[in-house]
Enzyme design. Structure first.
Site, PDB file in Angstrom:
ATOM      1  N   GLU A  79      76.905 -85.567  -5.611  1.00  0.00           N
ATOM      2  CA  GLU A  79      75.884 -86.540  -5.246  1.00  0.00           C
ATOM      3  C   GLU A  79      76.481 -87.643  -4.361  1.00  0.00           C
ATOM      4  O   GLU A  79      77.553 -88.169  -4.679  1.00  0.00           O
ATOM      5  CB  GLU A  79      75.267 -87.178  -6.500  1.00  0.00           C
ATOM      6  CG  GLU A  79      74.041 -88.005  -6.187  1.00  0.00           C
ATOM      7  CD  GLU A  79      73.430 -88.658  -7.409  1.00  0.00           C
ATOM      8  OE1 GLU A  79      72.211 -88.867  -7.432  1.00  0.00           O
ATOM      9  OE2 GLU A  79      74.172 -88.978  -8.354  1.00  0.00           O
ATOM     10  N   ALA A  99      79.817 -91.589 -14.689  1.00  0.00           N
ATOM     11  CA  ALA A  99      79.175 -90.387 -15.216  1.00  0.00           C
ATOM     12  C   ALA A  99      78.302 -89.800 -14.115  1.00  0.00           C
ATOM     13  O   ALA A  99      77.897 -90.501 -13.185  1.00  0.00           O
ATOM     14  CB  ALA A  99      78.332 -90.700 -16.452  1.00  0.00           C
ATOM     15  N   MET A 100      78.017 -88.496 -14.217  1.00  0.00           N
ATOM     16  CA  MET A 100      77.160 -87.821 -13.235  1.00  0.00           C
ATOM     17  C   MET A 100      76.322 -86.783 -13.947  1.00  0.00           C
ATOM     18  O   MET A 100      76.834 -85.977 -14.727  1.00  0.00           O
ATOM     19  CB  MET A 100      78.010 -87.169 -12.139  1.00  0.00           C
ATOM     20  CG  MET A 100      77.218 -86.316 -11.178  1.00  0.00           C
ATOM     21  SD  MET A 100      75.909 -87.256 -10.329  1.00  0.00           S
ATOM     22  CE  MET A 100      74.785 -85.926  -9.908  1.00  0.00           C
ATOM     23  N   GLU A 101      75.009 -86.782 -13.645  1.00  0.00           N
ATOM     24  CA  GLU A 101      74.011 -86.095 -14.441  1.00  0.00           C
ATOM     25  C   GLU A 101      73.812 -84.624 -14.116  1.00  0.00           C
ATOM     26  O   GLU A 101      72.705 -84.089 -14.272  1.00  0.00           O
ATOM     27  CB  GLU A 101      72.665 -86.810 -14.278  1.00  0.00           C
ATOM     28  CG  GLU A 101      72.067 -86.762 -12.867  1.00  0.00           C
ATOM     29  CD  GLU A 101      72.411 -87.941 -11.981  1.00  0.00           C
ATOM     30  OE1 GLU A 101      71.708 -88.169 -10.995  1.00  0.00           O
ATOM     31  OE2 GLU A 101      73.402 -88.633 -12.288  1.00  0.00           O
ATOM     32  N   HIS A 110      71.407 -92.843 -20.273  1.00  0.00           N
ATOM     33  CA  HIS A 110      71.101 -92.847 -18.840  1.00  0.00           C
ATOM     34  C   HIS A 110      71.193 -91.435 -18.266  1.00  0.00           C
ATOM     35  O   HIS A 110      70.272 -90.964 -17.582  1.00  0.00           O
ATOM     36  CB  HIS A 110      72.077 -93.775 -18.117  1.00  0.00           C
ATOM     37  CG  HIS A 110      71.794 -93.945 -16.656  1.00  0.00           C
ATOM     38  ND1 HIS A 110      71.113 -95.018 -16.148  1.00  0.00           N
ATOM     39  CD2 HIS A 110      72.103 -93.165 -15.590  1.00  0.00           C
ATOM     40  CE1 HIS A 110      71.010 -94.909 -14.835  1.00  0.00           C
ATOM     41  NE2 HIS A 110      71.605 -93.775 -14.470  1.00  0.00           N
ATOM     42  N   GLU A 111      72.301 -90.747 -18.537  1.00  0.00           N
ATOM     43  CA  GLU A 111      72.511 -89.434 -17.923  1.00  0.00           C
ATOM     44  C   GLU A 111      71.603 -88.363 -18.524  1.00  0.00           C
ATOM     45  O   GLU A 111      71.168 -87.446 -17.816  1.00  0.00           O
ATOM     46  CB  GLU A 111      73.979 -89.027 -18.052  1.00  0.00           C
ATOM     47  CG  GLU A 111      74.975 -90.019 -17.479  1.00  0.00           C
ATOM     48  CD  GLU A 111      74.699 -90.382 -16.026  1.00  0.00           C
ATOM     49  OE1 GLU A 111      74.195 -89.527 -15.277  1.00  0.00           O
ATOM     50  OE2 GLU A 111      74.984 -91.528 -15.641  1.00  0.00           O
ATOM     51  N   HIS A 165      68.273 -88.557 -17.010  1.00  0.00           N
ATOM     52  CA  HIS A 165      68.267 -87.909 -15.701  1.00  0.00           C
ATOM     53  C   HIS A 165      67.916 -86.418 -15.789  1.00  0.00           C
ATOM     54  O   HIS A 165      67.482 -85.836 -14.784  1.00  0.00           O
ATOM     55  CB  HIS A 165      69.643 -88.030 -15.047  1.00  0.00           C
ATOM     56  CG  HIS A 165      69.829 -89.250 -14.213  1.00  0.00           C
ATOM     57  ND1 HIS A 165      68.936 -89.651 -13.239  1.00  0.00           N
ATOM     58  CD2 HIS A 165      70.850 -90.159 -14.176  1.00  0.00           C
ATOM     59  CE1 HIS A 165      69.383 -90.747 -12.654  1.00  0.00           C
ATOM     60  NE2 HIS A 165      70.537 -91.084 -13.201  1.00  0.00           N
ATOM     61  N   GLU A 184      67.346 -93.305 -10.362  1.00  0.00           N
ATOM     62  CA  GLU A 184      68.268 -94.262 -10.977  1.00  0.00           C
ATOM     63  C   GLU A 184      67.573 -95.446 -11.633  1.00  0.00           C
ATOM     64  O   GLU A 184      67.982 -95.890 -12.714  1.00  0.00           O
ATOM     65  CB  GLU A 184      69.290 -94.752  -9.944  1.00  0.00           C
ATOM     66  CG  GLU A 184      70.157 -93.648  -9.350  1.00  0.00           C
ATOM     67  CD  GLU A 184      71.015 -92.947 -10.382  1.00  0.00           C
ATOM     68  OE1 GLU A 184      71.098 -93.406 -11.539  1.00  0.00           O
ATOM     69  OE2 GLU A 184      71.618 -91.909 -10.032  1.00  0.00           O
TER      70      GLU A 184
END
Length: 890
Positions: free
Chosen positions: A171, A305-307, A340-341, A344, A363
């Protein structure tokens, strides 16, 4: 049109208000806003760089990474749909070499042309390709980098020596570094992945493993099940010497994947994920659609972090929680990132923004949901109160010259990166919460369910959200909410009271709140102003220009933005401000925080003298509610930092210590059994802040406790370790510095390493700061920790040394950390200054202006520097004088 809440307290009633009727200039504004608003999602009309005449349907990927050579050999078979005849295909690709490309049933590509600047490869064929379905076959090789983009390597420390693994991050636009394809969010497809890795490795991707087969030379081929239809930026691959702890909820397998020996610290994350999946399944009325959800802890990561769908990656300290060593702050951080993730997985993955101009649909909404989920599952944390700083940061950025709208045109990947900021995340979540409160939680939930159902496995725009809200509520919600997304700026509600026959009447009008922007374009909003007495009862008036309300008896304290839910500032006249000040202690914590925050913002905007804020803060000197204390601490810390190098800093530090000491005296060093977790967090914050302000007793006690910790780690509670270690590092001599460095080098626990390296990075001694910076040139730390190390030095007392170091070693560091470092890192460092000369220095730094996204970040930083410089010039002498008079009066 939106309705007005007329259910008022007998002491507060509305007079002659017709805000639900849009007339005159504002009606024209709304019509123009709607006319220019994003249209509902249309694939063909979605912005982007690639032609929409060809689209991928399915990718079959075969990747063979070489961890020694840091290369990857790959083949991609892409099922495509050609919608109009063409003789060429344009795909995204970066840092790839192509050995062949052919279209099944047509011919090999006649030419393969790479455009490095456009990040594309064009395949030209000997004759036109008719409309229809085809298979595109491409053989290529690419790179494994160290800068956290595409597939990247991670070298990490273990008890058995250094190890290497790989992970991926795509991303917003780095899947094109992993495989050639249509790397824009509107191009959704399914994926089959096979990867060849060392036999001892575990491989993780979006879906469960379908099969494993032996390969030559001690390797194995791992194939994964087919993914749902998704955007390329959600693709993920992680492989290394890993282990997995599992759980289950709602029929979904939950896994925590870590490097070997660490998975036991994933139990908290599994338990919280189980609760979150149940909550989200119910809220969205749409069950999580994949068979598993892995949470992958990486020793180094390109983001906190990345979803990725089905396999979320985290920096280790953002996922792993050891009850014996981790603090309550770590526990809450883990939950917040998880919420949060995982949000997503619906908000971004199931329904994806069509283009990066609507990134807030991913976001901003996930940020709102992380607090909403925390409020539902852990109400004792008071998440909305304690998240106030995020909204205040967004409002500060939104008030400056050059502020941008939440939704704005995004031309390329560098601009896409630049909009991952406080406006997207924090203004976005604040606008969502305000809209939800206005229409009602049940109505908003039902609208979100409709939105999910209508756009599942597809894309959406802001207009699609407004349409869902309009349809479910039966009201025109778009005219209320869309101006907050589609225009920059913060509303300012100005309240002036008068007494008529013993009744208090308050005239309300709105302006645009700005800081250092006298030529700002006027804006208008519909502002849902909740007002009432400090006991929390009240009513809502929808302010579209001017209005007058009746509010109790003359002199009654009437609070606007009751509950601190609205995204606007309030300026009261002297009579109202005085009445509120007298009732400050009896207000709900959210209203105390809101009153303080607005008072300070008006000071920064030169609309109020600093005394208006400090006199309020003095009344709350003994208030130990965490959210109230945090607001005071943030403001005192900001002024103290702006005082750097000025003669008034020492006197201000003494005033700050005197303000915070009553809070700390009530909280103390020692935790009480059963005390609220917010009190525990406040204790740690006060210790750190008082030490930074030079409280000798706190500094001495921190040193004593650290020395005891070195002899017996159990003597220092986990909740105090970060604060104590920070203060010891700040005042470190050579021996203490070496002790911290040895602790950091010895530890294999990422949370501990962050603690020790950040502490030594705060050293006041400039010689030690230079030694710390030099570490960033070595391989001692993973790449992202090396970058953070430089930032920690800059955030401490040595931003000048950090900037000098980066400039002197710029090409070496940029090669190590990649293009995003080159374009934005110096701008972010410069944000620590308030000297106009530094703004000019940044303007002359060529790499920051090489890309349009870099220019956006650089100009945003320059404006922040200049706004701070103006605050110093105009308000700091007044603050110095106020502190002097206060000291003399005591």
């Amino acid at each position: 049109m939106p309705s007005i809440d007329h259910a008022v307290n007998p002491m507060i009633r509305l007079l002659d208000f017709s805000a639900s009727v849009l007339t005159g200039a504002f009606a024209l504004l709304v019509l123009l806003t709607l006319a220019h608003a994003d249209a509902p999602y249309s694939f063909a009309a979605t912005p982007g760089q690639l032609p929409k005449t060809v689209a991928p349907v399915h990718y079959t990927l075969d990747l063979r990474p070489n961890l020694e050579a840091l290369t990857v050999t790959g083949s991609a078979v892409i099922d495509i749909e050609v919608r109009e005849p063409t003789d060429r295909l344009v795909l995204n690709a970066v840092d790839m070499t192509f050995s062949s490309a052919s279209l099944e049933g047509v011919a090999p590509a006649r030419t393969i042309t790479v455009d490095k600047d456009a990040q594309t490869v064009t395949l030209t064929f000997p004759r036109a390709i008719e409309a229809g379905r085809y298979k595109l076959r491409i053989a290529y090789s690419g790179q494994i980098n160290k800068s956290g983009r595409g597939i990247y390597s991670i070298d990490y420390r273990t008890d058995d020596g250094r190890k290497r693994m790989i992970a991926s991050h795509s991303e917003p636009s780095d899947a094109r570094r992993i495989f050639p394809g249509w790397d824009e969010p509107a191009f959704k497809a399914t994926f089959d992945l096979t990867v060849t890795v060392p036999e001892r490795f575990m491989a993780v991707s979006n879906m469960p493993i379908a099969r494993e087969e032996p390969a030559r030379n001690g390797r194995k081929r791992v194939s994964f099940e087919r993914t749902p239809q998704m955007s390329t930026y959600l693709f993920v691959l992680v492989a290394g010497e890993l282990e997995r702890l599992t759980g289950e909820a709602e029929g979904i397998t939950i896994g925590v994947v870590t490097t070997r020996g660490k998975s036991a610290n994933g139990r908290y994350a599994i338990d919280q994920t189980a609760d979150l999946l149940k909550y989200f399944n119910d809220y969205f009325a749409s069950k999580y659609p994949l068979p598993k959800l892995d949470l992958v802890a990486l020793p180094s990561n390109s983001a906190s972090a990345m979803e990725h769908w089905g396999a979320i990656t985290f920096f280790e300290s953002g996922l792993l929680y050891d009850p014996a060593k981790s603090s309550i702050e770590t526990q809450r951080r883990v939950f917040s990132l998880l919420a949060h993730e995982i949000a997503h997985q619906w908000l971004g993955n199931l329904v994806t923004t069509a283009w990066w101009n609507d990134l807030w649909l991913n976001e901003g909404f996930a940020s709102w949901m992380q607090y909403k989920a925390a409020d539902a599952l852990h109400p004792e944390w008071q998440p909305w109160f304690n998240s106030n700083s995020a909204k205040q940061g967004a409002m500060a950025q939104d008030a400056r010259r050059g502020a941008r709208a939440i939704t704005q045109p995004v031309a390329n990947e560098t601009e896409a990166r630049a909009v991952f900021d406080a406006i997207t995340y924090s203004k976005g979540q604040a606008v969502v919460r305000m809209t939800e409160t206005y229409v009602g939680e049940d109505v908003f939930r039902d609208a979100m369910r409709r939105y999910m159902k209508e756009h599942a496995y597809s894309n959406a725009t802001s207009a699609d959200l407004w349409h869902a809200l309009d349809a479910v509520s039966g009201k025109a919600v778009g005219p209320l909410a869309s101006p907050y997304a589609e225009q920059a700026g913060v509303p300012l509600v100005i309240a002036d009271s008068r007494c008529v026959g013993g009744e208090q009447r308050i005239a309300l009008k709105q302006e645009r709140f700005t800081v250092r922007d006298p030529a700002a374009q006027p804006q208008r909003w519909q502002v849902p102003v909740r007002f009432g007495l400090p006991d929390g009862t009240g009513a809502t008036v929808l302010l579209d220009g001017e209005a007058e309300i009746a509010a109790g008896r003359c002199g009654d304290a009437v609070k606007l933005n009751l509950g601190d839910i609205g995204y606007y500032r309030v300026r009261y006249d002297a009579v109202m401000q005085g009445a509120l000040a007298r009732r400050l202690a009896s207000m709900a914590p959210a209203d105390r925080v809101n009153l303080l925050a607005d008072a300070w913002a008006l000071t920064e905007a030169n609309r109020n003298p600093p005394s208006a804020y400090f006199e309020l803060a003095d009344q709350l000197a003994g208030d130990d509610h965490r959210s109230v204390a945090d607001q005071v601490i943030r403001t005192l810390t900001r002024v103290y930092r702006l005082q750097r190098g000025r003669p008034g800093q020492a006197a201000f530090a003494a005033y700050a210590r005197g303000t915070l000491r009553p809070m700390f005296d009530r909280v103390g060093w020692q935790a009480v059994d059963g005390e609220p977790s917010d009190r525990t967090l406040l204790r740690a914050r006060l210790i750190r802040t008082l030490g930074d302000f030079g409280d000798e007793a706190v500094l001495a006690e921190a040193k004593r406790r650290f020395d005891a910790f070195l002899q017996d780690a159990a003597s220092l509670p986990p909740n105090l370790r970060d604060s104590v270690t920070h203060l010891v590092g700040r005042g470190a001599d050579r021996a203490t510095y070496q002790t911290l460095l040895d602790l950091g080098r010895k530890s294999t626990n990422t949370e501990e390493r962050v603690r020790y390296y950040s502490a030594l990075a705060g050293a006041l001694d400039p010689a030690l700061a230079r030694e710390t910076l030099a570490i960033a040139l070595t391989e001692e730390l993973p790449a992202d920790l090396g970058r953070r190390l430089i930032g920690w030095v800059a955030e401490g007392e040595h931003p000048d040394l950090a900037v000098e170091f980066v400039k002197n070693n710029f090409e070496t560091l940029a090669t190590k950390h990649g293009s995003s470092f080159r374009n934005t890192f110096v701008s972010n460092l410069m944000a620590n200054f308030s000297d106009p000369a530094r703004a000019e220095e940044l303007k002359g730094f060529a790499p920051a202006y090489e890309t349009s996204g870099g220019r956006m970040v650089a100009e945003r930083t320059r404006e922040r520097i200049l706004a701070d410089a103006e605050l110093v010039a105009e308000q700091m002498p007044t603050i110095d004088e106020w502190v002097r008079r206060r000291r003399n009066s005591q």
